[in-house]
Each structure stands twice: as structure tokens, then as C-alpha cells.
Design an enzyme around this catalytic site. Structure first.
Site, PDB file in Angstrom:
ATOM      1  N   ALA A 132     -11.408  -8.906  57.236  1.00 58.40           N
ATOM      2  CA  ALA A 132     -11.930  -9.837  56.235  1.00 58.40           C
ATOM      3  C   ALA A 132     -11.495  -9.413  54.833  1.00 58.40           C
ATOM      4  O   ALA A 132     -11.112 -10.250  54.016  1.00 58.40           O
ATOM      5  CB  ALA A 132     -13.450  -9.893  56.317  1.00 58.40           C
ATOM      6  N   LYS A 189      13.120   4.038  76.603  1.00 61.06           N
ATOM      7  CA  LYS A 189      13.851   2.780  76.612  1.00 61.06           C
ATOM      8  C   LYS A 189      12.841   1.651  76.782  1.00 61.06           C
ATOM      9  O   LYS A 189      12.327   1.407  77.864  1.00 61.06           O
ATOM     10  CB  LYS A 189      14.858   2.773  77.764  1.00 61.06           C
ATOM     11  N   GLU A 195      14.198  -2.766  68.838  1.00 57.70           N
ATOM     12  CA  GLU A 195      13.770  -3.537  69.997  1.00 57.70           C
ATOM     13  C   GLU A 195      12.563  -4.402  69.642  1.00 57.70           C
ATOM     14  O   GLU A 195      11.599  -3.911  69.062  1.00 57.70           O
ATOM     15  CB  GLU A 195      13.392  -2.538  71.109  1.00 57.70           C
ATOM     16  N   LYS A 237      21.178  10.132  73.663  1.00 52.56           N
ATOM     17  CA  LYS A 237      22.350   9.964  72.802  1.00 52.56           C
ATOM     18  C   LYS A 237      22.802  11.330  72.320  1.00 52.56           C
ATOM     19  O   LYS A 237      21.956  12.170  71.985  1.00 52.56           O
ATOM     20  CB  LYS A 237      21.989   9.118  71.568  1.00 52.56           C
ATOM     21  N   LYS A 286      17.747   5.006  84.024  1.00 52.29           N
ATOM     22  CA  LYS A 286      16.842   3.926  84.437  1.00 52.29           C
ATOM     23  C   LYS A 286      15.836   4.430  85.460  1.00 52.29           C
ATOM     24  O   LYS A 286      16.211   5.089  86.430  1.00 52.29           O
ATOM     25  CB  LYS A 286      17.655   2.787  85.064  1.00 52.29           C
ATOM     26  N   CYS A 323     -20.856 -17.898  97.702  1.00 55.18           N
ATOM     27  CA  CYS A 323     -22.175 -18.533  97.704  1.00 55.18           C
ATOM     28  C   CYS A 323     -22.181 -19.899  98.378  1.00 55.18           C
ATOM     29  O   CYS A 323     -23.238 -20.488  98.576  1.00 55.18           O
ATOM     30  CB  CYS A 323     -22.694 -18.678  96.280  1.00 55.18           C
TER      31      CYS A 323
HETATM   32 ZN    ZN Z   1     -19.959 -19.089  94.163  1.00 59.51          ZN
END
Ligand code: ZN
Length: 663
Positions: A34, A115, A173, A289, A313, A408
Site C-alpha cells: 500500500a 540452467k 533468462e 563456462k 542436462k 457423499c
Molecule cells: Zn460430496
């Protein structure tokens, strides 16, 4: 020459940029939303009065663009290469061997980074200001997504420190966190739109929307990892670039390090493969790298990829298995979620036996039937999902949404335009259990210890048949339950007692009104000020609140129209929960966030009338002039307050000036 207005505008921008940085980059906000909105509003008013002072790097200019017709193609200054992959340890060691041979005995080290699974983007800055953003595209030419990228709040529109560089480029990214992704899909369910398949797809889709204001609502994030000048690295090592990007206040993923050899790189890969579920976003591996830029140049590149970097990976957390059955689960709003029962399968180290199918539309989209072979995927902490059908079964059986609740026996309805089917019985034990869990959850009423096992027993034994019953529990009653000791019983009751202190938005959220989540609850409390006001408001009045559309309004009306819910509200009132809201501000007024001081006799308005008008428009009136005062409204015979305003450079208005601002 700077005027008081231009100085104030610049000061507000600086302050807003600092808070944006603290909130979106550091995740350590110093002020409430706020208060932030108040500062923003003040800047908007000042800029509206001085349109000539608006610059594209102002925090007010994040969302302003018109809808686009398409995206311009832009060539990259240097190619955005993709990386070669190493799918296992041996391939990573092969890469290291090639680096060692290429560098002929020189000492070298690696920088390793997570990555992130998003899409690469290049962002250009000129004279410290955000100038252009371009997607990777085919690596040579990308698409201009400047207007959409501006809406990413972790991407500075003006950098605090430009490192003395007139022009530079940051590559990184664009991602969507798991949380933002889940919320987006829930929203789409509510609107009857198809779900996005994964965070990467939704990040890519969101960045390429033709309407920047929709991109803004998608809560994308940007992590920087390259700092380039004229398409080339500027600092002599990659680690230095990362450090510099961080000090320039870009968001840099903190989980990176310099490794002395390939064994250390492998260790980093292993550590993060085990911890990847703890991250709030998806990663699919590690990038290594060669750290020295001189050595990177020496190694050069192939036609497709640099020889100095590799992506290790992680194994895809996908596996094929058979759908043995499709069952439904009943959620707290009565929503029936179809769940695939799977032949147990190991997916990345975890045995998966079920996967969510979300709703009937999703089943339709996937074309999945009982007996089919499917590809399932696990990501983050969320329940696994079915990616696609890989093989149809000749004996496949179609799933049908039951016409009666499996728990139910109540009727099931699917409201037109919604993806979900619901059990209409408000007394449904499945709904009840979920609603107690929701009410007690972190971020809602925060009742620690009110977990699955306890709620099961409370509902199962009939001790709790509405959330209001929680407030009638005693330690003695809890002691009747299994696995409940004196101490933990005491603790749970204490936590229930403490939940009485939660502010109204939490209470509203806790009620579990369909389509009313955390944010809507916050807006409702701010707009209407009390639960009673919300409960008696008509659909039209409810829609006067920001972001509350016809569907949400109808849902709120329906909720409070039910006698059972009215009784619940009365019991929660008797339990002493907060039904009144300390309104932080009046929303939407033209003077929102502004502070006024009145002095002298105004020509037509009395002091009280002027004060009421200002407050009505969202402004605040205080008694004395200070640096925090935005305007002094002066009439005849204004005295020392006017003098003080003039010395402090506070803007002075007459009555007609005030009335013009209110509009
Ligand atoms: Zn129900």
C-alpha cells in the site's frame, strides 16, 4: 533548470526504483504494498501535471504500450548461441578433455550456474536506460519484445550504476516461477481456458503477447548472466561479469560458483540435482563456462555452439506408464479433480502412482482414456502430471465424470463456462476436510499443527462440522484423539486461539468462497472495509471493487446468500475473529497517496468540506506542513503555514486548483 516539481519527481522515481529492487530482485521489501502504491500514485499525479517531465525510464512507464500488431525482427549484435549438452558424467569429462587440449596446458577454471528452464532474451541499455529487448529467435535474429519486457519488474528501467558504459547489453533468462505458473493455470481454469503445459511455455507465451498489460499480469522474472559491450564480454572473466551485474542491481541467480576442476563441477551438478525441488523455479541442468574470456576466445566456437561452455542436462523427470484408472478427488469448494491412478513407475528417483488430470477439458485435450500408456512428468513439488498419450490401448475405456459425489453421494454440477465440476452438498465431508485444511493453512489463518491426520480425525468423529467448530475445541477434547499428547493438544488449542488475531483479508480468504483467493480477499477488505459490508453488497456494488468481475461477484453473492454460510459467519463473529478492516487508504481516488494541509479561508468551501472532499478522493489531510506534505491549500489570510510551505518548496494550491485535481 530543475524546478521543485522536477526534483520531487526525480526523488520519487529514485525511491520507487529502490523499492522495486528490494522487492523484485532482493525479495526483501522494506515497505508495504500500500505504501508503495501510494508513492507510485503520487508520482503519477505529478507526472500528469507535468507531462513534459515523463521519461521512458520512469517507474510509471512499465505498462503503457498500445496493443501490437506483430513483432519486429531485430538482428543480434553477436549470435546468441545455444550450448552443447552433456547428458552424463562421461560426456562432461569429454568436454573438459577438449578444453584442456585446446588450452595446451594453461591453467583454467570454470564458472558454474544453474540452467534455468525459461527463454533467453537480450536487453540493451543506452546511457543507463532500458532501450530494447529482443528474444533469442534463431540466434541470429530475434523479435523485438521491448514493450512486454518493460513490464518485468526485476528488470531495471534505469540502472543505478552503468559501469561507465554508454551502451551495453545484458543477456539472461526470462522465467516464470512455479507459483506464478500455478496461479495462472488456476485463473485459466476459472475462465474455461486451456492450461499452459509448463512454466517455460507460459513464460514464452506471455512474453510474446500482443497486449503488454496482460504480460504485466503474468509476473515474469528475468535473471541476468551475460554483460556485453558491442556483442562481446566486457570484463576479463565470467565471474567478474556476474559480480558486476549484481552490483548494477540486475537479478543474478545466487547459486553459482567458480570451480577449480571438472570434479568440482560434477559435485555442483550432483548437489543441485538433489536439491532442485527446493527451488521456486524449474531448472533442467547446470551450465559450465571456462571463466577466462581470453581463454574462451582461444577456444572459439563451432558453427553451432561455443567450445568453452556446456550444458550438463539433468535426466528428464518423465517416464511412460499405464493409466490403470481415473478417479476423482473432491476439493474444498466441491471441485472434482480427475486423478489418474498409474502403474507405479520410478521418475527421477521418486515412485509415482498418480497424476493430476485437472478437469474434463484437460482429459479431452490429452485424449487420455483408462488403459492408455502415457508420458508422466514430475517437476518441483507439485503433483505429477500427464504430458501426453504415447500409446492408445485397444481396450481403452472413456472416463466419465460421476453424476454423484464419490464421497457423499451429492449431486454434481458443471456450471457453464467453467472447467470444473462440483459437488453441491455444502456438508460433504470431503469438502469439509479440505475447507478446514484451507482455513488453517499458512498464509490464511496460520493454525500450525492442523494437518491432514488431525483434520481427518476431527471430521471423521464429527467433532468438527464447520470451521467455526475449531474455536469450540478444548485440550481435553483433543486428548480423546489418537496420537495426541497433552503438550501438543495444548499447543494446537493455543494456535487456534492465536488465529483470532488474523486481519480481515485472511478471514475472507479462509471462508473458501469460490474464486476469492488471497488477492481478491485483500481487495475486498480494502474496498468495503468490513465483512458485513461485503456480505450485504449486491453484485453490482461488489463489481465496483478492482478486479472483481461478474463471475466473482455472483460467487460472493451466492456464498453469503446461503443460510448455512450466514450461520458460519455469525459463529465466527462470536468466536471473536476480525470482521473490520483497518483500511490503509481509499482506493482509486485521484488524490490517493497525497498529503494536504489546509490554511486560511477558502472562497466557497468550509475547512470541513474541503477536508471531506480530499479524503473522499483518497487524499490525507494533516495539521502541519512538513517535507512530507505534497500540497498546501491556501485561502485568504493564510498565515505561517503558507510561509513554511514556500520555504520548504511545497506546492501551493488555491481552492479552484484543488477542485481541478479532484476533477
Ligand atoms: Zn460430496
Amino acid at each position: 533548470m530543475p524546478t521543485p516539481a522536477s526534483r520531487e519527481i526525480e526523488r520519487l522515481r529514485e525511491e520507487l526504483r529502490r523499492h522495486e529492487y528490494l522487492y523484485y530482485v532482493m525479495d526483501e521489501p522494506e515497505i508495504s504494498d500500500a505504501d508503495y502504491d501510494g508513492l507510485m500514485r503520487r508520482l503519477q499525479v505529478l507526472e500528469a501535471e507535468h507531462p513534459d517531465l515523463i521519461t521512458p525510464d520512469s517507474p510509471t512507464q512499465r505498462v503503457g504500450g498500445k496493443p501490437r500488431e506483430g513483432f519486429q525482427q531485430v538482428p543480434h549484435l553477436s549470435p546468441m548461441l545455444s550450448l552443447d549438452n552433456a547428458l552424463n558424467d562421461a560426456e562432461l569429462k569429454d568436454f573438459d578433455r577438449r578444453v584442456r587440449e585446446g588450452l595446451r596446458g594453461e591453467h583454467y577454471c570454470y564458472t558454474v550456474e544453474l540452467k534455468m528452464d525459461g527463454l533467453s532474451m537480450s536487453v540493451r541499455y543506452e546511457n543507463g536506460a532500458f532501450a530494447q529487448a529482443v528474444t533469442r529467435g534463431d540466434g541470429q535474429v530475434g523479435e523485438d519484445v521491448t514493450e512486454n519486457a518493460r513490464t518485468i519488474r526485476s528488470l531495471p528501467l534505469r540502472v543505478k550504476d552503468d559501469a561507465g558504459l554508454e551502451r551495453f547489453e545484458v543477456r539472461g533468462e526470462v522465467i516464470m516461477t512455479h507459483r506464478a505458473f500455478e496461479r495462472l493455470n488456476e485463473e485459466r481454469d476459472g475462465q474455461g481456458l486451456p492450461r499452459y503445459a509448463n512454466p517455460r511455455n507460459s513464460a514464452a507465451g506471455s512474453l510474446r503477447l500482443l497486449e503488454p498489460w496482460i504480460t504485466a499480469s503474468r509476473k515474469l522474472d528475468f535473471f541476468a548472466y551475460f554483460l556485453l559491450v558491442d556483442g562481446q564480454p566486457y570484463f576479463p572473466s565470467h565471474a567478474e561479469s556476474l559480480g558486476k551485474l549484481k552490483s548494477m542491481q540486475f537479478k543474478v541467480n545466487p547459486h553459482w560458483k567458480v570451480c577449480g576442476d571438472i570434479e568440482e563441477v560434477l559435485e555442483f551438478c550432483r548437489v543441485w540435482e538433489a536439491k532442485r525441488d527446493e527451488l521456486p523455479y524449474e531448472i533442467d541442468g547446470v551450465v559450465a563456462k571456462v571463466d577466462s574470456i581470453a581463454q574462451q576466445k582461444k577456444l572459439g566456437r563451432t558453427a553451432k555452439a561455443p567450445r568453452w561452455a556446456i550444458a550438463y542436462k539433468y535426466a528428464a523427470r518423465q517416464q511412460t506408464t499405464i493409466v490403470e484408472n481415473i478417479e476423482v478427488q473432491v476439493g474444498r469448494t466441491g471441485t472434482l479433480t480427475p486423478v489418474a491412478r498409474l502403474r507405479p513407475v520410478n521418475v527421477g528417483g521418486v515412485t509415482v502412482t498418480r497424476a493430476t488430470l485437472h478437469n474434463e477439458d484437460e482429459i479431452e485435450r490429452l485424449g487420455v482414456e483408462i488403459g492408455d500408456t502415457v508420458l508422466v512428468e514430475r517437476s518441483g513439488d507439485v503433483i505429477p502430471k500427464v504430458v501426453k498419450v504415447t500409446e492408445k490401448s485397444p481396450n481403452a475405456r472413456r472416463f466419465r465424470m460421476p453424476s454423484h459425489c464419490p464421497v457423499c453421494g451429492g449431486d454434481i454440477v458443471r456450471v457453464q463456462g467453467e472447467a470444473a465440476s462440483r459437488c453441491v452438498n455444502t456438508n460433504c465431508p470431503a469438502r469439509l476436510k479440505e475447507s478446514v485444511l484451507h482455513f488453517s493453512a499458512r498464509g490464511v489463518m496460520d493454525i500450525d499443527g492442523m494437518g491432514d491426520a488431525l483434520v481427518d480425525q476431527l471430521v471423521g468423529r464429527g467433532m468438527v462440522s464447520s470451521v467455526a467448530d475449531l474455536y469450540d475445541l478444548t485440550p481435553e477434547k483433543l486428548l480423546e484423539l489418537e496420537r495426541m499428547g497433552q503438550k501438543s493438544a495444548q499447543k494446537v488449542i493455543e494456535n487456534i486461539h492465536n488465529s483470532r488475531q488474523r486481519p480481515l483479508p485472511r478471514v475472507i480468504n479462509g471462508l473458501g468462497i469460490p474464486f476469492v483467493g488471497e488477492r481478491t480477499a485483500e481487495i475486498l477488505a480494502e474496498t468495503f472495509g468490513s465483512l458485513d459490508h461485503i456480505a450485504r453488497a449486491g453484485e453490482e456494488e461488489l463489481q465496483s471493487a478492482q478486479e472483481v468481475g461478474p463471475k466473482v461477484a455472483q460467487s460472493i453473492r451466492r456464498f453469503f446468500g446461503e443460510p448455512r454460510n450466514q450461520e458460519l459467519v455469525e459463529r465466527l463473529r462470536a468466536a471473536g475473529l476480525h470482521f473490520e478492516h483497518q483500511r490503509r487508504r481509499k482506493t482509486g481516488g485521484p488524490l490517493e497517496g497525497l498529503t494536504f494541509v489546509l490554511t486560511g479561508t477558502l472562497p466557497t468551501l468550509t475547512r470541513e468540506e474541503a477536508k471531506a472532499k480530499i479524503e473522499e478522493a483518497g487524499g490525507k489531510v494533516t495539521g502541519s506542513v512538513s517535507k512530507r506534505t505534497n500540497y498546501v491549500v491556501a485561502g485568504e489570510e493564510a498565515g505561517s503555514k503558507l510561509e513554511k510551505a514556500l520555504t520548504l518548496g511545497v506546492k501551493v494550491l488555491d481552492e479552484s486548483g484543488l477542485l481541478r485535481m479532484i476533477g
